[in-house]
Design a protein around this motif. Structure first.
Motif, mmCIF file in Angstrom:
data_model
loop_
_atom_site.group_PDB
_atom_site.id
_atom_site.type_symbol
_atom_site.label_atom_id
_atom_site.label_comp_id
_atom_site.label_asym_id
_atom_site.label_seq_id
_atom_site.Cartn_x
_atom_site.Cartn_y
_atom_site.Cartn_z
ATOM 1 N N VAL A 130 2.168 -2.609 -9.925
ATOM 2 C CA VAL A 130 2.902 -1.463 -9.389
ATOM 3 C C VAL A 130 2.981 -1.455 -7.869
ATOM 4 C CG1 VAL A 130 2.482 -0.002 -11.392
ATOM 5 C CG2 VAL A 130 0.854 0.032 -9.497
ATOM 6 N N LEU A 131 2.191 -2.312 -7.216
ATOM 7 C CA LEU A 131 2.183 -2.338 -5.752
ATOM 8 C C LEU A 131 1.598 -3.667 -5.296
ATOM 9 C CD1 LEU A 131 2.920 -0.286 -3.492
ATOM 10 C CD2 LEU A 131 0.523 0.384 -3.473
ATOM 11 N N GLU A 132 2.042 -4.135 -4.147
ATOM 12 C CA GLU A 132 1.512 -5.384 -3.593
ATOM 13 C C GLU A 132 1.237 -5.188 -2.112
ATOM 14 O OE1 GLU A 132 2.999 -9.983 -3.210
ATOM 15 O OE2 GLU A 132 3.497 -8.873 -5.029
ATOM 16 N N GLY A 133 0.117 -5.756 -1.652
ATOM 17 C CA GLY A 133 -0.230 -5.641 -0.249
ATOM 18 C C GLY A 133 -1.615 -6.201 0.011
ATOM 19 N N SER A 134 -2.217 -5.760 1.106
ATOM 20 C CA SER A 134 -3.554 -6.246 1.452
ATOM 21 C C SER A 134 -4.578 -5.720 0.448
ATOM 22 C CB SER A 134 -3.937 -5.779 2.854
ATOM 23 O OG SER A 134 -4.198 -4.378 2.853
#
Length: 93
Positions: A68-72
């Motif tokens: 549902v989300l991508e990042g650090s």
């Protein structure tokens, strides 16, 4: 008056995940949360539109999970804790 510090430990998997450039927040299917609650959380905390949140909720229901989300790693951990506090089953990969 003394100062106490809490020691935090990490698994190898957590350490390796933290140095990756990109990590994903995974929402898992469970038998606890309703579609309405999942949709509400996705809209409120991740700013998805209602239509996008419904599509994600359906994918989680039919496939068992959805990124549902991508990042650090740090950012994903923050969102994982927020969604977990809402009762959702989430992990960082």
């Amino acid at each position: 008056m003394g100062t106490q510090t809490a020691e935090e430990t990490f698994t190898l998997e957590e350490i390796l995940a933290s140095v990756k450039e990109s990590n994903r927040l995974i929402l898992w299917n469970d038998e606890t949360n309703t579609f309405e609650h999942v949709i509400h959380c996705l809209m409120y905390h991740l700013q998805y539109t209602e239509k996008q949140a419904e599509k994600i909720a359906w994918k989680v229901h039919t496939e068992g999970k959805c990124a549902v989300l991508e990042g650090s790693y740090t950012e994903m951990e923050i969102y994982r804790k927020i969604l977990k506090a809402e009762g959702l089953t989430v992990s960082v990969e």
